[in-house]
Design a protein around this motif. Structure first.
Motif, PDB file in Angstrom:
ATOM      1  N   LEU A 208      36.520  -9.360  -0.080  1.00  0.00           N
ATOM      2  CA  LEU A 208      36.368  -8.308   0.922  1.00  0.00           C
ATOM      3  C   LEU A 208      36.523  -6.919   0.320  1.00  0.00           C
ATOM      4  N   GLY A 209      37.122  -6.833  -0.864  1.00  0.00           N
ATOM      5  CA  GLY A 209      37.315  -5.541  -1.500  1.00  0.00           C
ATOM      6  C   GLY A 209      36.094  -5.040  -2.257  1.00  0.00           C
ATOM      7  N   ARG A 210      35.062  -5.834  -2.344  1.00  0.00           N
ATOM      8  CA  ARG A 210      33.856  -5.408  -3.070  1.00  0.00           C
ATOM      9  C   ARG A 210      33.167  -4.251  -2.325  1.00  0.00           C
ATOM     10  N   ARG A 211      32.591  -3.353  -3.103  1.00  0.00           N
ATOM     11  CA  ARG A 211      31.975  -2.164  -2.509  1.00  0.00           C
ATOM     12  C   ARG A 211      30.847  -2.539  -1.544  1.00  0.00           C
ATOM     13  N   ALA A 212      30.058  -3.552  -1.885  1.00  0.00           N
ATOM     14  CA  ALA A 212      28.943  -3.941  -1.024  1.00  0.00           C
ATOM     15  C   ALA A 212      29.446  -4.424   0.341  1.00  0.00           C
ATOM     16  N   ILE A 213      30.549  -5.177   0.329  1.00  0.00           N
ATOM     17  CA  ILE A 213      31.118  -5.665   1.582  1.00  0.00           C
ATOM     18  C   ILE A 213      31.659  -4.502   2.399  1.00  0.00           C
ATOM     19  N   ARG A 214      32.309  -3.564   1.744  1.00  0.00           N
ATOM     20  CA  ARG A 214      32.852  -2.409   2.458  1.00  0.00           C
ATOM     21  C   ARG A 214      31.735  -1.590   3.094  1.00  0.00           C
ATOM     22  N   MET A 215      30.636  -1.420   2.385  1.00  0.00           N
ATOM     23  CA  MET A 215      29.511  -0.672   2.943  1.00  0.00           C
ATOM     24  C   MET A 215      28.881  -1.429   4.117  1.00  0.00           C
ATOM     25  N   LEU A 216      28.834  -2.739   4.008  1.00  0.00           N
ATOM     26  CA  LEU A 216      28.255  -3.546   5.083  1.00  0.00           C
ATOM     27  C   LEU A 216      29.124  -3.495   6.337  1.00  0.00           C
ATOM     28  N   ALA A 217      30.425  -3.268   6.158  1.00  0.00           N
ATOM     29  CA  ALA A 217      31.329  -3.218   7.308  1.00  0.00           C
ATOM     30  C   ALA A 217      31.002  -2.059   8.243  1.00  0.00           C
ATOM     31  N   VAL A 218      30.415  -0.999   7.728  1.00  0.00           N
ATOM     32  CA  VAL A 218      30.099   0.170   8.558  1.00  0.00           C
ATOM     33  C   VAL A 218      29.051  -0.168   9.625  1.00  0.00           C
TER      34      VAL A 218
END
Length: 370
Positions: A208-218
């Protein structure tokens, strides 16, 4: 919290989910260092819990209800997932049972009694009964944690524990008359989130800490908010409380099964999106994560006090958009103060009592003779 029962009552001891973590290092029973990630998550979640309760006091516009639906979809599920994850090492050892008694049973008895007396006198309901079997207000979560934690060894022996837990939740949602004892409807309907936490591993949180996952959370949260706005005039709030069967809220029985599974999926998605944005390093509020049991158990007096006293109804401006923002900020600050170390120290005799005087010593900890 310094006990090992999660968000409301557990120690945040666990393998660090950040890059420096060693998979499998540490335990969930209080061994090893505190994890800033879980302390951060618990603090942010307790603020959302308190704010959500405050929103119930004011008139709900469509926009307010949309935010309410969004928050209620994931804040308790996220708490419970963390609770399950931090319970993975529970095996019913004497020391762990002692922590259950001090971290759950004692706070439950104390605050169930305190809240009942508070309602009796503050709300002028002299006949309101004190019952340890019928949790009032916030104490249902403590009763649920006790049941979930005690059943942890059972779930860990099953091949497909999450599927079994989901089946139980579905059956509960279509079974009226389960009763109010220990709020079993909530215990059973929220059960899958706890079991899911038991199944998780440190690498899942690192993912969950990966940048792609964080961007997808938006976009996930943006889409969820848009859907919540659409659903605000179409969906009953009772679905999110999970305290009643479908029939008891006036819906066909089969909708209980559909909504249980649908909400589980939505809650899981938003929980992942929320955790993706939780800071993994120490923040100014990290220390407050250790005191969330205090914020959780105390903020109910603030919320119910405002209701019983008629304060909210006496100030019409609080129902306006600006008033709701002020109310949100005031409650967020109040619950933050309730989580501070001084408050935690004052409440320690009832939230983290030392029961060594009442418990037998664990044979494994006794020094060998000779």
């Amino acid at each position: 919290m310094s006990n090992d029962v999660s968000n409301a009552v557990a120690q945040a001891r666990s393998p660090l989910p950040g890059p420096a973590a060693k998979p499998g290092a540490g335990t969930t029973a209080g061994d090893g260092p505190r994890d800033a990630f879980f302390d951060n998550a618990k603090y942010l979640l307790i603020v959302l819990v308190a704010v959500g309760h405050a929103w119930e006091l004011v008139e709900s516009t469509r926009a307010t209800k949309a935010l309410y639906i969004l928050v209620y979809t994931f804040h308790m599920p996220a708490f419970i997932v963390i609770s399950g994850y931090l319970s993975r090492s529970f095996a019913g050892r004497p020391r762990q049972i002692g922590r259950l008694l001090s971290g759950i049973v004692v706070p439950y008895v104390v605050f169930e009694t305190a809240y009942s007396l508070f309602r009796r006198y503050a709300a002028d309901e002299p006949d309101f009964a004190i019952s340890l079997l019928d949790p009032f207000l916030l104490t249902w979560f403590l009763a649920a944690l006790l049941i979930w934690r005690l059943t942890t060894p059972l779930w860990q022996q099953l091949r497909h524990p999450l599927a079994v837990a989901l089946a139980i939740a579905v059956l509960a949602s279509v079974t009226p008359g389960i009763g109010e004892d220990l709020n079993l409807q909530r215990v059973l309907q929220f059960l899958p989130f706890f079991v899911l936490g038991l199944c998780l591993k440190p690498e899942h949180f690192r993912l969950l800490g990966r940048r792609a996952i964080r961007m997808l959370a938006v976009p996930v949260f943006a889409g969820a908010l848009a859907f919540a706005y659409w659903a605000a005039t179409r969906m009953r709030n009772e679905w999110f409380f999970r305290r009643s069967s479908a029939q008891e809220i006036g819906e066909p029985w089969w909708t209980g099964a559909v909504m249980t599974l649908a909400l589980f999926g939505c809650s899981l998605l938003l929980t992942a999106a929320f955790l993706a944005w939780v800071p993994r390093r120490r923040m100014w509020f990290t220390v407050l994560g250790a005191g969330t049991i205090c914020g959780y158990l105390l903020h109910g007096f603030l919320i119910k006090g405002a209701k019983y006293s008629g304060f909210i109804d006496a100030h019409d401006w609080l129902h306006d958009p600006a008033g709701k923002i002020v109310l949100t900020l005031v409650v967020a600050v109040a619950v933050t103060l309730m989580c501070t170390p001084p408050v935690r120290r004052v409440l320690r005799p009832v939230t983290e009592p030392d029961l060594s005087w009442a418990l037998r010593r664990d044979p494994a900890e006794r020094p060998a003779k000779g």
